[in-house]
Design a protein around this motif. Sequence first.
Motif, short mmCIF file in Angstrom:
data_model
loop_
_atom_site.label_atom_id
_atom_site.label_comp_id
_atom_site.label_asym_id
_atom_site.label_seq_id
_atom_site.Cartn_x
_atom_site.Cartn_y
_atom_site.Cartn_z
N MET A 78 0.70 -1.07 0.14
CA MET A 78 -0.08 -0.14 0.07
C MET A 78 0.84 1.16 -0.10
N THR A 111 -7.86 1.53 -4.41
CA THR A 111 -7.50 2.37 -3.19
C THR A 111 -8.39 2.21 -2.18
N TRP A 119 -8.52 -1.10 -0.32
CA TRP A 119 -7.72 -1.58 0.73
C TRP A 119 -7.72 -0.39 1.79
#
Length: 369
Positions: A121, A132, A135
């Motif tokens: 990440m 994005t 996560w």
Amino acid sequence: MSLSRRAFLATPAAMAAAQTQSSTPALSNISLTPESYCGWPTLARRANGELLVAYSGGRETHVCPFGRVELMRSTDDGRSWSWPEVLMDTVIDDRDAGLCVTPSGAILVTTFTSLAYETTMQRAQDWPAERTARWQAVQRRSTQAQRTALLGTWMLRSTDGGMTWSAPYRVPVNSPHGPVAISGNRLLYPGKELWEPGQKARVAESTDDGQTWRMLADIPLRPGDRYEDYHELHGVETSDHRLLVQIRNHSKTNAGETLQCESTDGGKTWSQPRAIGVWGLPSHLLRLRDGRLVMSYGYRRAPFGNQARVSEDHGKTWSQPITISADGVRGDLGYPSTVELSDGSLLTAWYEQQAANPKSVLRQARWRL
């Protein structure tokens, strides 16, 4: 001049025989959720003939925060498989799933948790906005302290054929395929201390059917090696009552080759690991009903796939390679494990990323020696 089978295996003709045989395994995909990346399976067979395969499922990629431990079953020697059951799903990544069926019939499933995806990440660039967001949403389920507290090497246990499971409990070591049953009502777990200082390769023991574990011995190092280079161990008891452990090796000496060590005192002490001339990793060990040993392992260079070798002298020497599969498109594959079916044929399961699907799937091959 006649040759014994053992002598034949050492001749050039053995390779040709193995390659002829390797074209015959029946290959099939067994993943029922091709939209998810599935990895690092272990196959086991219960006394009633039921097959179990445990693995890390529900994933997005090789490293991600979505991994969970799943299990599928087959009652027809792998011709069909049940819908996956989720056994463990923490807020962080639950990875490699090992399996052991104990002599009492208890089923042990092993795994380890990881935060490696956090580095992914941090380094992410040019990700789609929806990825994005996914996560980041996962991270909002817990605090950093809670995630760190979940790091560990874990085991789940079932005494009713997998209908119910214990809560996950910590065990001293981890390896992809889990512990093995040996004589004397003992279980042996060669593995790695993943989250302990030094990351030693060690052997743990259980004398109460996997409920509790104690450390039994360290695996010694070859001169010049480091424990950081020894990974993903698996063991077996030979028919002459020795113990044998194989090790995934990343030291400069014999990098990528399987190392092997032995114990003649029930696992209290171990010989210095040695190379056995097998490039491939990691390996799974199986003792057949006739006493022969089979090691199956991933082959992560062209032709990408999985191979096996046979020992007729309790692991002292190994045959030329037998090709189980050779149609892989890249190195993200392997971790095969093998069981012997009632008719003497062998079934091997592994994971593999294929050209037509960016998500790794579970595959299997039925074959004979």
